[in-house]
Write a protein that holds these residues in place. Structure first.
Motif, short mmCIF file in Angstrom:
data_model
loop_
_atom_site.label_atom_id
_atom_site.label_comp_id
_atom_site.label_asym_id
_atom_site.label_seq_id
_atom_site.Cartn_x
_atom_site.Cartn_y
_atom_site.Cartn_z
N THR A 37 0.83 -1.20 0.00
CA THR A 37 0.00 0.00 0.00
C THR A 37 0.87 1.26 0.00
OG1 THR A 37 -1.77 -1.18 1.15
CG2 THR A 37 -1.85 1.22 1.21
N TRP A 38 1.96 1.25 0.75
CA TRP A 38 2.88 2.39 0.72
C TRP A 38 3.38 2.62 -0.70
CZ3 TRP A 38 5.04 5.75 4.51
CH2 TRP A 38 6.07 6.55 4.03
N TRP A 39 3.78 1.53 -1.36
CA TRP A 39 4.28 1.67 -2.73
C TRP A 39 3.22 2.26 -3.65
CZ3 TRP A 39 2.49 -0.74 -7.24
CH2 TRP A 39 3.25 -0.45 -8.39
N GLY A 40 2.00 1.76 -3.58
CA GLY A 40 0.94 2.26 -4.45
C GLY A 40 0.68 3.74 -4.23
N ALA A 41 0.63 4.16 -2.96
CA ALA A 41 0.37 5.57 -2.65
C ALA A 41 1.54 6.44 -3.08
CB ALA A 41 0.10 5.72 -1.16
N MET A 43 3.79 5.79 -5.35
CA MET A 43 3.91 5.77 -6.81
C MET A 43 2.97 6.79 -7.45
SD MET A 43 1.77 4.34 -9.32
CE MET A 43 1.02 2.99 -8.43
N LEU A 44 1.71 6.86 -6.97
CA LEU A 44 0.77 7.86 -7.50
C LEU A 44 1.26 9.27 -7.21
CD1 LEU A 44 -2.91 6.69 -6.86
CD2 LEU A 44 -1.53 6.46 -8.92
N MET A 45 1.73 9.50 -5.98
CA MET A 45 2.25 10.82 -5.62
C MET A 45 3.41 11.22 -6.53
SD MET A 45 4.67 11.78 -2.45
CE MET A 45 5.92 10.89 -3.41
N TYR A 46 4.32 10.30 -6.75
CA TYR A 46 5.51 10.56 -7.57
C TYR A 46 5.13 10.95 -8.99
CZ TYR A 46 9.90 9.53 -10.03
OH TYR A 46 11.01 9.60 -10.82
N ASP A 47 4.20 10.20 -9.58
CA ASP A 47 3.76 10.52 -10.95
C ASP A 47 3.03 11.86 -11.00
OD1 ASP A 47 4.87 8.20 -11.79
OD2 ASP A 47 3.00 7.26 -12.47
N ALA A 48 2.18 12.10 -10.00
CA ALA A 48 1.41 13.35 -9.99
C ALA A 48 2.32 14.57 -9.87
CB ALA A 48 0.40 13.33 -8.84
N ILE A 49 3.41 14.45 -9.11
CA ILE A 49 4.33 15.58 -8.93
C ILE A 49 5.20 15.80 -10.16
CG2 ILE A 49 6.33 16.39 -7.60
CD1 ILE A 49 3.69 16.68 -6.12
N ARG A 50 5.67 14.71 -10.76
CA ARG A 50 6.62 14.91 -11.88
C ARG A 50 5.94 15.31 -13.18
NH1 ARG A 50 8.93 9.02 -13.98
NH2 ARG A 50 7.09 7.74 -13.50
N GLU A 68 -10.28 4.72 5.07
CA GLU A 68 -9.65 4.31 6.32
C GLU A 68 -8.29 3.66 6.11
OE1 GLU A 68 -12.56 1.75 8.02
OE2 GLU A 68 -13.80 3.39 8.83
N THR A 69 -7.94 3.31 4.87
CA THR A 69 -6.69 2.59 4.61
C THR A 69 -5.81 3.32 3.60
OG1 THR A 69 -7.86 1.23 2.97
CG2 THR A 69 -7.70 0.35 5.21
N SER A 70 -6.08 3.14 2.32
CA SER A 70 -5.21 3.68 1.27
C SER A 70 -5.10 5.20 1.36
CB SER A 70 -5.75 3.28 -0.11
OG SER A 70 -6.15 1.93 -0.13
N PHE A 71 -6.23 5.88 1.60
CA PHE A 71 -6.24 7.33 1.70
C PHE A 71 -5.41 7.79 2.90
CE2 PHE A 71 -8.29 11.19 3.45
CZ PHE A 71 -8.08 12.06 2.38
N VAL A 72 -5.53 7.10 4.02
CA VAL A 72 -4.75 7.44 5.21
C VAL A 72 -3.27 7.24 4.95
CG1 VAL A 72 -4.24 6.73 7.59
CG2 VAL A 72 -6.61 7.02 6.85
N THR A 73 -2.90 6.13 4.29
CA THR A 73 -1.49 5.89 3.97
C THR A 73 -0.91 7.02 3.14
OG1 THR A 73 -1.78 3.49 4.07
CG2 THR A 73 0.12 4.30 2.84
N LEU A 74 -1.68 7.49 2.15
CA LEU A 74 -1.19 8.57 1.29
C LEU A 74 -1.10 9.90 2.04
CD1 LEU A 74 -0.40 9.76 -1.46
CD2 LEU A 74 -2.84 10.00 -1.97
N THR A 75 -2.20 10.29 2.69
CA THR A 75 -2.27 11.65 3.24
C THR A 75 -1.60 11.81 4.60
OG1 THR A 75 -4.46 11.19 4.19
CG2 THR A 75 -4.38 12.15 1.98
N GLN A 76 -1.55 10.72 5.40
CA GLN A 76 -1.00 10.85 6.75
C GLN A 76 0.38 10.21 6.92
OE1 GLN A 76 -3.79 9.89 9.89
NE2 GLN A 76 -5.55 10.65 8.71
N LYS A 77 0.82 9.49 5.89
CA LYS A 77 2.13 8.85 5.98
C LYS A 77 3.05 9.24 4.83
CE LYS A 77 0.32 4.84 8.51
NZ LYS A 77 0.17 3.35 8.52
N VAL A 78 2.63 8.96 3.60
CA VAL A 78 3.51 9.17 2.45
C VAL A 78 3.77 10.66 2.21
CG1 VAL A 78 3.74 8.89 -0.05
CG2 VAL A 78 2.88 6.99 1.36
#
Length: 479
Positions: A37-41, A43-50, A68-78
């Motif tokens: 899940t960390w990788w997926g989140a 990876m999306l962030m990386y593509d969106a920024i570049r 409660e899961t993927s969104f939290v990993t992206l916004t509160q961790k990654v």
């Protein structure tokens, strides 16, 4: 802005596959806690920024679970890990379920559960994305994946020279990802090479064969050094052996129950089996009328289902017309046409003299005057399902029908055919049709036509046994 990625070894391989333009799908699957899940989140962030002003989706079956899961990993961790601040580098629009970055790129949050008002996932038909990520895709209906993979590569890919991509992360399952991704990977020798993609699907466009490729990255215990030791200890104490095999060991070959009649490996092989070529053709028909169930015509050459037609909302006479047209076009004699006569199917049988009506509640086949075989099964439906199960396990059923969607419908149906009351003495039983319908959300129409093919084998066997019994006469020529 400079982003520094520090992936774990398996995450690094997934990134390598993601950057390989020869790869359509990157599938990262295995035990819980493998960093998927960390990788997926990330990876999306990386593509969106570049790539400014590009569009992506983050999808999971249920919106609540996604938030409660993927969104939290992206916004509160990654994002915090990479020093990306809310309301400075990104904002969240809760009404549109979108994360928008400072450069105009957007990540859309999608739930892909199948809803009664949209059984074909038409709600995604007009969406356009650059790339996308599906989390826990083993929970998805296959059609959700089939539709969403067609929506990537549609937003600024040509202008920015970005390869269309779909990423899927998941824990082991024996549903469609097993057949589409894991089984081809297993048969190819389990390669872990981001530069050697495998083929998951084939199609034809303007006479040219089109292939969809993927790289499978297995996640196993120890791959992620950041996984908390306490988390691993919790996994180790799971009492359910099947759940433990899936989540801790990353085992795709688990047996989910001894009651399963069509194991995952046998189902996967049905679509590759090359059964003995025979001349005899058959047709098995499941009938419905103006309801949610499907009308299914399955054409057989021996035990090879070479064509399957699926219809809906047909009147009885229209269904009879479809059967009549099919048997003439394919040269199938009426005595080789079996029609489910329960319910409205009886009306179709009446319109097609010479065709056989099938009643699942009828007595099983056996030898004339013999009771053991008859008394072994609850009814004819049960006997047919058990017979088809043995044929599948022995790799004696082939499905040549090329529609991936129909193939997945077959597998989805047959997965639900299980033993019932196996811990009790008495006749062999299978799960009731109404219980299967409740589990699937629809009747197992295509699966029924697969098992109905057993009727012709069992009928011939009963006839042969009957002819073998009784009085024996030897004729001696006159001297």
């Amino acid at each position: 802005m400079e982003l520094v990625l520090t992936p774990q070894p398996k995450q690094y391989l997934a990134y390598e596959a993601w950057e390989n333009d020869a790869v359509d799908d990157v599938i990262f699957g295995g035990y819980a806690g493998g960093g998927k899940t960390w990788w997926g989140a990330e990876m999306l962030m990386y593509d969106a920024i570049r790539w400014p002003e590009t569009r992506y989706f983050m999808a999971r079956k249920e919106l609540k679970t996604l938030m409660e899961t993927s969104f939290v990993t992206l916004t509160q961790k990654v994002l915090p890990h990479h020093k990306l601040e809310q309301n400075k580098h990104w904002t969240y629009n809760g009404q549109r379920y979108e994360i928008e970055f400072y450069n105009g790129s957007i990540i859309k949050l999608l739930h892909v559960d199948q809803i009664p008002s949209d059984p074909l996932f038409d709600r995604f038909g007009s969406h356009e994305y650059t790339r996308g990520w599906g989390d826990e895709i083993s929970e998805w209906n296959f059609r959700a994946y089939d539709v969403l993979k067609s929506r990537v590569g549609r937003w600024k890919n040509k202008e920015l020279n970005i390869k269309s991509k779909f990423a899927g992360t998941l824990n082991p399952s024996q549903d469609w990802p097993y057949r589409i991704f894991y089984d081809p990977w297993k048969k190819a020798g389990r390669p872990i090479d981001p530069y050697k993609p495998l083929v998951s699907m084939r199609g034809v466009l303007d006479g040219e064969t089109i292939e969809r490729t993927f790289v499978f990255i297995p996640a196993r215990p120890g791959d992620n050094e950041y996984t908390a030791a306490e988390y691993l200890r919790n996994l180790a104490t799971i009492s359910d052996p099947v759940l433990k095999a899936r989540l801790m060991d990353g085992d795709w070959e688990f047996s989910d129950a001894h009651d399963v009649l069509f194991p995952a490996d046998a189902l996967a092989d049905m679509f590759d089996n090359r059964v003995r070529n025979v001349k005899e053709k058959y047709m098995t028909v499941d009938v419905a009328r103006y309801g949610g169930d499907k009308i299914v015509l399955t054409y057989w050459r021996g035990w090879d289902a070479y064509r399957i037609e699926v219809y809906s909302m047909l009147a009885i006479h229209e269904t009879a017309d479809k059967v009549r047209t099919g048997l003439i076009a394919h040269g199938i004699p009426r005595e080789h046409v079996l029609i489910d006569a329960d319910g409205v199917g009886g009306g179709v049988v009446d319109l097609l003299p010479g065709c056989i009506g099938f009643s699942g509640a009828a007595a099983p086949f056996g030898m004339i005057g013999e009771t053991e075989t008859r008394e072994r099964y609850e009814n004819l439906r049960t006997q047919c399902i058990y017979h088809a199960s043995e044929k599948a396990k022995n790799r004696q059923i082939g499905i040549s029908e090329q529609s991936i969607e129909i193939r997945e419908m077959i597998a989805e149906d047959l997965q639900q055919f299980k033993r019932r009351d196996s811990d009790r003495e008495g006749k062999l039983k299978v799960v009731k049709k109404e219980d299967i319908k409740s589990a699937l959300g629809h009747s197992p129409d295509i699966g029924d036509t697969i098992c109905m093919r057993s009727y012709f084998d069992l009928r011939l066997r009963e006839k042969a046994l009957g002819e073998g019994g009784g009085e024996m006469r030897v004729f001696i020529p006159d001297l």
